[in-house]
Design an enzyme around this catalytic site. Sequence first.
Site, PDB file in Angstrom:
ATOM      1  CB  THR A 186      -0.905   0.000   1.249  1.00 53.33           C
ATOM      2  OG1 THR A 186      -1.618  -1.232   1.273  1.00 53.33           O
ATOM      3  CG2 THR A 186      -1.883   1.161   1.236  1.00 53.33           C
ATOM      4  N   GLY A 238       3.042  -3.134   8.501  1.00 55.80           N
ATOM      5  CA  GLY A 238       3.310  -3.413   9.916  1.00 55.80           C
ATOM      6  C   GLY A 238       4.789  -3.710  10.125  1.00 55.80           C
ATOM      7  CD  GLU A 245      -3.900  -8.971   3.318  1.00 53.02           C
ATOM      8  OE1 GLU A 245      -3.200  -8.550   4.238  1.00 53.02           O
ATOM      9  OE2 GLU A 245      -3.474  -9.089   2.152  1.00 53.02           O
TER      10      GLU A 245
HETATM   11  C1  LIG Z   1      -4.057 -18.086  11.750  1.00 52.47           C
HETATM   12  C2  LIG Z   1      -3.652 -16.708  11.809  1.00 52.47           C
HETATM   13  C3  LIG Z   1      -2.271 -16.494  11.385  1.00 52.47           C
HETATM   14  C4  LIG Z   1      -1.759 -15.357  10.983  1.00 52.47           C
HETATM   15  C5  LIG Z   1      -2.443 -14.064  10.884  1.00 52.47           C
HETATM   16  C6  LIG Z   1      -3.020 -13.833   9.534  1.00 52.47           C
HETATM   17  C7  LIG Z   1      -2.974 -12.735   8.895  1.00 52.47           C
HETATM   18  C8  LIG Z   1      -2.464 -11.465   9.380  1.00 52.47           C
HETATM   19  C9  LIG Z   1      -1.511 -10.797   8.465  1.00 52.47           C
HETATM   20  C10 LIG Z   1      -1.618  -9.560   8.098  1.00 52.47           C
HETATM   21  C11 LIG Z   1      -2.732  -8.647   8.420  1.00 52.47           C
HETATM   22  C12 LIG Z   1      -2.256  -7.307   8.785  1.00 52.47           C
HETATM   23  C13 LIG Z   1      -1.970  -6.385   7.909  1.00 52.47           C
HETATM   24  C14 LIG Z   1      -2.558  -6.227   6.608  1.00 52.47           C
HETATM   25  C15 LIG Z   1      -1.831  -6.164   5.481  1.00 52.47           C
HETATM   26  C16 LIG Z   1      -2.374  -5.606   4.204  1.00 52.47           C
HETATM   27  O1  LIG Z   1      -3.386  -4.981   4.168  1.00 52.47           O
HETATM   28  S1  LIG Z   1      -1.444  -5.907   2.800  1.00 52.47           S
HETATM   29  C17 LIG Z   1      -2.248  -5.033   1.508  1.00 52.47           C
HETATM   30  C18 LIG Z   1      -3.528  -5.668   1.086  1.00 52.47           C
HETATM   31  N1  LIG Z   1      -4.061  -4.998  -0.073  1.00 52.47           N
HETATM   32  C19 LIG Z   1      -5.135  -5.378  -0.685  1.00 52.47           C
HETATM   33  O2  LIG Z   1      -5.782  -6.330  -0.291  1.00 52.47           O
HETATM   34  C20 LIG Z   1      -5.470  -4.634  -1.946  1.00 52.47           C
HETATM   35  C21 LIG Z   1      -6.847  -4.912  -2.443  1.00 52.47           C
HETATM   36  N2  LIG Z   1      -6.890  -4.808  -3.900  1.00 52.47           N
HETATM   37  C22 LIG Z   1      -6.793  -5.873  -4.722  1.00 52.47           C
HETATM   38  O3  LIG Z   1      -6.648  -7.011  -4.277  1.00 52.47           O
HETATM   39  C23 LIG Z   1      -6.899  -5.610  -6.188  1.00 52.47           C
HETATM   40  O4  LIG Z   1      -6.417  -4.409  -6.597  1.00 52.47           O
HETATM   41  C24 LIG Z   1      -8.325  -5.795  -6.711  1.00 52.47           C
HETATM   42  C25 LIG Z   1      -9.349  -5.022  -5.915  1.00 52.47           C
HETATM   43  C26 LIG Z   1      -8.614  -7.281  -6.629  1.00 52.47           C
HETATM   44  C27 LIG Z   1      -8.416  -5.336  -8.166  1.00 52.47           C
HETATM   45  O5  LIG Z   1      -7.322  -5.779  -8.872  1.00 52.47           O
HETATM   46  P1  LIG Z   1      -7.189  -5.576 -10.446  1.00 52.47           P
HETATM   47  O6  LIG Z   1      -7.599  -4.177 -10.762  1.00 52.47           O
HETATM   48  O7  LIG Z   1      -5.862  -6.005 -10.874  1.00 52.47           O
HETATM   49  O8  LIG Z   1      -8.194  -6.619 -10.930  1.00 52.47           O
HETATM   50  P2  LIG Z   1      -9.606  -6.514 -11.608  1.00 52.47           P
HETATM   51  O9  LIG Z   1      -9.465  -5.776 -12.912  1.00 52.47           O
HETATM   52  O10 LIG Z   1     -10.601  -6.011 -10.645  1.00 52.47           O
HETATM   53  O11 LIG Z   1      -9.822  -8.037 -11.906  1.00 52.47           O
HETATM   54  C28 LIG Z   1      -9.112  -8.702 -12.932  1.00 52.47           C
HETATM   55  C29 LIG Z   1      -9.301 -10.198 -12.802  1.00 52.47           C
HETATM   56  O12 LIG Z   1      -8.406 -10.668 -11.803  1.00 52.47           O
HETATM   57  C30 LIG Z   1      -9.120 -11.451 -10.866  1.00 52.47           C
HETATM   58  N3  LIG Z   1      -8.435 -11.340  -9.571  1.00 52.47           N
HETATM   59  C31 LIG Z   1      -8.268 -10.229  -8.833  1.00 52.47           C
HETATM   60  N4  LIG Z   1      -7.600 -10.530  -7.708  1.00 52.47           N
HETATM   61  C32 LIG Z   1      -7.307 -11.839  -7.770  1.00 52.47           C
HETATM   62  C33 LIG Z   1      -6.625 -12.738  -6.904  1.00 52.47           C
HETATM   63  N5  LIG Z   1      -6.123 -12.337  -5.727  1.00 52.47           N
HETATM   64  N6  LIG Z   1      -6.533 -14.015  -7.265  1.00 52.47           N
HETATM   65  C34 LIG Z   1      -7.060 -14.448  -8.420  1.00 52.47           C
HETATM   66  N7  LIG Z   1      -7.724 -13.643  -9.301  1.00 52.47           N
HETATM   67  C35 LIG Z   1      -7.845 -12.360  -8.959  1.00 52.47           C
HETATM   68  C36 LIG Z   1     -10.489 -10.850 -10.862  1.00 52.47           C
HETATM   69  O13 LIG Z   1     -11.416 -11.754 -10.349  1.00 52.47           O
HETATM   70  C37 LIG Z   1     -10.687 -10.570 -12.317  1.00 52.47           C
HETATM   71  O14 LIG Z   1     -11.036 -11.770 -12.956  1.00 52.47           O
HETATM   72  P3  LIG Z   1     -11.973 -11.713 -14.239  1.00 52.47           P
HETATM   73  O15 LIG Z   1     -13.298 -11.212 -13.752  1.00 52.47           O
HETATM   74  O16 LIG Z   1     -12.024 -13.147 -14.671  1.00 52.47           O
HETATM   75  O17 LIG Z   1     -11.349 -10.778 -15.214  1.00 52.47           O
HETATM   76  C1  LIG Z   2      -4.321  -1.577  10.515  1.00 49.42           C
HETATM   77  C2  LIG Z   2      -3.895  -1.647   9.090  1.00 49.42           C
HETATM   78  C3  LIG Z   2      -2.793  -2.404   8.748  1.00 49.42           C
HETATM   79  C4  LIG Z   2      -2.349  -2.435   7.430  1.00 49.42           C
HETATM   80  N1  LIG Z   2      -1.231  -3.147   7.119  1.00 49.42           N
HETATM   81  C5  LIG Z   2      -0.745  -3.116   5.859  1.00 49.42           C
HETATM   82  C6  LIG Z   2       0.461  -3.793   5.518  1.00 49.42           C
HETATM   83  O1  LIG Z   2       1.087  -4.420   6.364  1.00 49.42           O
HETATM   84  N2  LIG Z   2       0.916  -3.724   4.259  1.00 49.42           N
HETATM   85  C7  LIG Z   2       0.249  -3.052   3.294  1.00 49.42           C
HETATM   86  O2  LIG Z   2       0.724  -3.028   2.154  1.00 49.42           O
HETATM   87  N3  LIG Z   2      -0.917  -2.433   3.564  1.00 49.42           N
HETATM   88  C8  LIG Z   2      -1.424  -2.443   4.814  1.00 49.42           C
HETATM   89  N4  LIG Z   2      -2.605  -1.801   5.107  1.00 49.42           N
HETATM   90  C9  LIG Z   2      -3.286  -1.056   4.056  1.00 49.42           C
HETATM   91  C10 LIG Z   2      -4.604  -1.698   3.638  1.00 49.42           C
HETATM   92  O3  LIG Z   2      -4.390  -2.861   2.924  1.00 49.42           O
HETATM   93  C11 LIG Z   2      -5.417  -0.680   2.835  1.00 49.42           C
HETATM   94  O4  LIG Z   2      -5.710   0.406   3.673  1.00 49.42           O
HETATM   95  C12 LIG Z   2      -6.674  -1.306   2.297  1.00 49.42           C
HETATM   96  O5  LIG Z   2      -6.381  -2.242   1.292  1.00 49.42           O
HETATM   97  C13 LIG Z   2      -7.679  -0.251   1.751  1.00 49.42           C
HETATM   98  O6  LIG Z   2      -7.099   0.547   0.801  1.00 49.42           O
HETATM   99  P1  LIG Z   2      -7.158   2.155   0.883  1.00 49.42           P
HETATM  100  O7  LIG Z   2      -6.669   2.553   2.207  1.00 49.42           O
HETATM  101  O8  LIG Z   2      -6.479   2.659  -0.326  1.00 49.42           O
HETATM  102  O9  LIG Z   2      -8.688   2.520   0.821  1.00 49.42           O
HETATM  103  P2  LIG Z   2      -9.453   3.188  -0.405  1.00 49.42           P
HETATM  104  O10 LIG Z   2      -9.432   2.250  -1.557  1.00 49.42           O
HETATM  105  O11 LIG Z   2      -8.982   4.559  -0.633  1.00 49.42           O
HETATM  106  O12 LIG Z   2     -10.918   3.193   0.193  1.00 49.42           O
HETATM  107  C14 LIG Z   2     -11.646   4.382   0.541  1.00 49.42           C
HETATM  108  C15 LIG Z   2     -13.120   4.179   0.182  1.00 49.42           C
HETATM  109  O13 LIG Z   2     -13.233   4.092  -1.245  1.00 49.42           O
HETATM  110  C16 LIG Z   2     -14.017   2.964  -1.620  1.00 49.42           C
HETATM  111  N5  LIG Z   2     -13.521   2.403  -2.887  1.00 49.42           N
HETATM  112  C17 LIG Z   2     -12.256   2.311  -3.340  1.00 49.42           C
HETATM  113  N6  LIG Z   2     -12.217   1.691  -4.523  1.00 49.42           N
HETATM  114  C18 LIG Z   2     -13.479   1.367  -4.843  1.00 49.42           C
HETATM  115  C19 LIG Z   2     -14.088   0.696  -5.933  1.00 49.42           C
HETATM  116  N7  LIG Z   2     -13.367   0.198  -6.942  1.00 49.42           N
HETATM  117  N8  LIG Z   2     -15.419   0.550  -5.924  1.00 49.42           N
HETATM  118  C20 LIG Z   2     -16.165   1.023  -4.902  1.00 49.42           C
HETATM  119  N9  LIG Z   2     -15.638   1.647  -3.817  1.00 49.42           N
HETATM  120  C21 LIG Z   2     -14.321   1.822  -3.801  1.00 49.42           C
HETATM  121  C22 LIG Z   2     -13.821   1.967  -0.466  1.00 49.42           C
HETATM  122  O14 LIG Z   2     -14.938   1.091  -0.384  1.00 49.42           O
HETATM  123  C23 LIG Z   2     -13.725   2.886   0.751  1.00 49.42           C
HETATM  124  O15 LIG Z   2     -15.019   3.167   1.214  1.00 49.42           O
HETATM  125  C24 LIG Z   2      -3.059  -1.740   6.427  1.00 49.42           C
HETATM  126  C25 LIG Z   2      -4.195  -0.994   6.774  1.00 49.42           C
HETATM  127  C26 LIG Z   2      -4.605  -0.943   8.087  1.00 49.42           C
HETATM  128  C27 LIG Z   2      -5.811  -0.131   8.445  1.00 49.42           C
END
Ligand SMILES: CC/C=C\C/C=C\C/C=C\C/C=C\C=C\C(=O)SCCNC(=O)CCNC(=O)[C@H](O)C(C)(C)COP(=O)(O)OP(=O)(O)OC[C@H]1O[C@@H](n2cnc3c(N)ncnc32)[C@H](O)[C@@H]1OP(=O)(O)O
Ligand SMILES: Cc1cc2nc3c(=O)[nH]c(=O)nc-3n(C[C@H](O)[C@H](O)[C@H](O)COP(=O)(O)OP(=O)(O)OC[C@H]3O[C@@H](n4cnc5c(N)ncnc54)[C@H](O)[C@@H]3O)c2cc1C
Length: 666
Positions: A149, A188, A431
């Site tokens: 992110t 993190g 996530e």
């Molecule tokens: C037991 C417990 C033990 C341990 C603890 C567990 C966990 C704790 C660990 C960590 C948690 C704490 C911190 C958190 C960390 C984070 O947040 S890391 C950052 C996370 N970020 C995100 O999740 C970002 C979210 N965004 C996305 O995933 C993507 O951008 C998207 C929203 C999916 C859109 O992607 P994109 O624009 O590239 O794709 P689309 O055009 O929408 O779709 C295209 C096609 O791809 C398919 N698709 C998308 N994602 C996936 C995937 N992951 N796998 C397979 N396929 C995927 C999608 O379905 C489309 O398919 P189509 O319709 O056939 O075209």
């Molecule tokens: C406690 C915490 C720990 C984290 N740890 C990590 C980490 O370790 N590593 C890491 O890489 N990231 C980490 N993140 C980041 C996290 O993965 C992102 O904050 C999360 O994926 C949401 O993305 P954003 O902040 O850009 O929200 P945004 O996408 O800006 O969301 C803002 C609003 O816009 C809306 N929105 C955005 N896109 C769309 C769409 N296509 N359609 C409709 N609505 C939409 C959402 O629904 C939401 O209401 C962490 C976040 C938190 C809060």
Amino acid sequence: MATVHKINEDLVKERQKCTFNVQELTYLLDGGEEVTKERREFENILRNVKELQDEVPEVYLSHKERYENAVRKTCILQNVRNDFEKKREVLSPRNIFRAGYAVIKDVSPFFLHNGMFVPTIIGQGTPEQQAEWLPKAKAMAIIGTYAQTELGHGTFIRGLETTATYDAKTEEFILNSPKVTSYKWWPGGLGTTVNHCITVAQLYINGKKYGIHPFIVQIRDLETHKPLPGIKVGEIGPKMGFATANNGFLGFQNFRIPRKNMLMKNAQVLKDGTFVKGMNEKLTYGTMVMVRVNIVSDSAFHTAMAATIAVRYAAVRHQSQLKAKEPEVQIIDYLTQQHKLFIAIATSHAFSNTYTWLYQAYLKVVEDLGKQKQDHLPELHALSCCLKATSSRDAGVIVEQCRLACGGHGYMASSNLPIIYGYTTAAITYEGEHTVLLLQTARYLMKAWMSALEGKVLAPSVAYLVDWLKSDKQRWQNTPEVIVKGFQHVAAGKIKDAFDAIQKHVKAGKDYEDAWNLASVQLIKASEAHSRAILCDGYLRETVRTSSSVSPSLAKVLNHLVQLYIVYWTLETAGDLLVYSNIGKDDIAVLKEKYEELLALIRPNAVGLVDAFDISDEILQSTLGSYDGRVYERLMEEAMKSPLNKEPVNQSFHKYLKPFIKKAKL
Ligand SMILES: CC/C=C\C/C=C\C/C=C\C/C=C\C=C\C(=O)SCCNC(=O)CCNC(=O)[C@H](O)C(C)(C)COP(=O)(O)OP(=O)(O)OC[C@H]1O[C@@H](n2cnc3c(N)ncnc32)[C@H](O)[C@@H]1OP(=O)(O)O
Ligand SMILES: Cc1cc2nc3c(=O)[nH]c(=O)nc-3n(C[C@H](O)[C@H](O)[C@H](O)COP(=O)(O)OP(=O)(O)OC[C@H]3O[C@@H](n4cnc5c(N)ncnc54)[C@H](O)[C@@H]3O)c2cc1C
């Protein structure tokens, strides 16, 4: 020697009422007697490590002290874990996750190391890369995080701005953060803990963009821990929760890394700069799929923690009279209280059961991918998205409901409910943000609907769409099986409506993307309904399956819980069922009675059920929820730890209050 206190009499009576063997349920929830024993043994070792006991409660520490204390304790925890694993089995991630609470009290600064850094090396690295990085990472000779992110983008990861430009002359990538919005933000442990990270960046070769890829990057000197030249790194500051997670920011300025540091299991850059495409570019998103699956398990645990605190408290707490002249009742005897709490217990079971089969589905896809087969990947992605979204959201609602169920004392930090809430509510966003993930599932559902219309065979989780198209709605019966069908009818109906809404907008001349946006409220509702149908169906099937292998008394209780879950959601979504299924008003009236009967059946087992989660006092960290029920004594003991109670008169009296009062008197 530690003082042994008497157990609260109400809790003693509650435990005597229990109709099933608590230990048997603990073993079942843990996945077997051996797992429970291993967990308890490890927790017991931690309990006796003197250095892990906090002298001052963490809430009274400054931001900096709190972090430093968390690092200190995490290192001790890691050493204890290493010693344990040298002699015995490797601990399961779930057992490590639970034990961490007894030590850190909040989120560990190493959370992302085990949660995402190591799994990304495993999931995205070639065998050679794994051989190079994994032993060091597993031994924690290097500590890492997952830096994806950025300030400007979290959801739309194709829009990430960090660049990795290949230089064929030196066989290196040059990392840059061109703008303030390109800075990594959130990872993190990134602030001041880690020395490595997985950086997700846009790959450029000879001026051409090749999309986002993961790179393993050393950011700090291993000896001095100083940021390496070209790295700007720091902590992002206080948040709503996650106080000790040490979330950070990171920027690159012409920072060079060797070619081998691009994780190349899925796509490769050859020495001469040739780009070799992988089987599926979305495999780069693999770590996120794994963590989304794990979040279902985290949600089960957080719900269990909150339920344990609130149910034990409700058994101990007496307030008001039901009848004049009678003693004040235990608040657990108010039906409204049971309505708030028993769903919390059932929800934790629903998520545990869901995690069990979802994790197996995840393992199957990983195995298939190893054989270059990816048929089940879209279904897994759709399931992990909607189940992560729904389980984290439900957990957030339930934890808050449990806090409210504890009245004023639930608002105390010492109840631990605020920290648990800080965690669960974060999981709704991280996530993959809640709405965004529901829309990913909706995308899959729209395709599934089209395939159903074309008469194609569908994946198991959406096969109900074909049944729905083929058959008339089933005659309604108030049985769990028919109700689950009803949830599927709601989902199918909402999927059809959302699909038709998109078509309507397209026919009216809108682009598909605009039509999608115009229908998106309906799309997320369809996704939620699908998710609820999956949760109820899976929970029911797993309960039926396990019931045959447990004692009849436990099977009966498990059956009460699954029925409660299903009937609860029937009543919560009665409007939808009236629109999309054959349920009638009279059926709903019968189910209301059924729900009240189920609350009464669960009532004698409520304390036994939360005891079976087997969450030790050290993990629970709650004045309200401890096993012995010494609620009032603990509240007072914790209050006495406040630094403000260490002196009879605080200096602010002399400095401010006294002159202020004097002036007021004149
Ligand atoms: C037991 C417990 C033990 C341990 C603890 C567990 C966990 C704790 C660990 C960590 C948690 C704490 C911190 C958190 C960390 C984070 O947040 S890391 C950052 C996370 N970020 C995100 O999740 C970002 C979210 N965004 C996305 O995933 C993507 O951008 C998207 C929203 C999916 C859109 O992607 P994109 O624009 O590239 O794709 P689309 O055009 O929408 O779709 C295209 C096609 O791809 C398919 N698709 C998308 N994602 C996936 C995937 N992951 N796998 C397979 N396929 C995927 C999608 O379905 C489309 O398919 P189509 O319709 O056939 O075209
Ligand atoms: C406690 C915490 C720990 C984290 N740890 C990590 C980490 O370790 N590593 C890491 O890489 N990231 C980490 N993140 C980041 C996290 O993965 C992102 O904050 C999360 O994926 C949401 O993305 P954003 O902040 O850009 O929200 P945004 O996408 O800006 O969301 C803002 C609003 O816009 C809306 N929105 C955005 N896109 C769309 C769409 N296509 N359609 C409709 N609505 C939409 C959402 O629904 C939401 O209401 C962490 C976040 C938190 C809060």
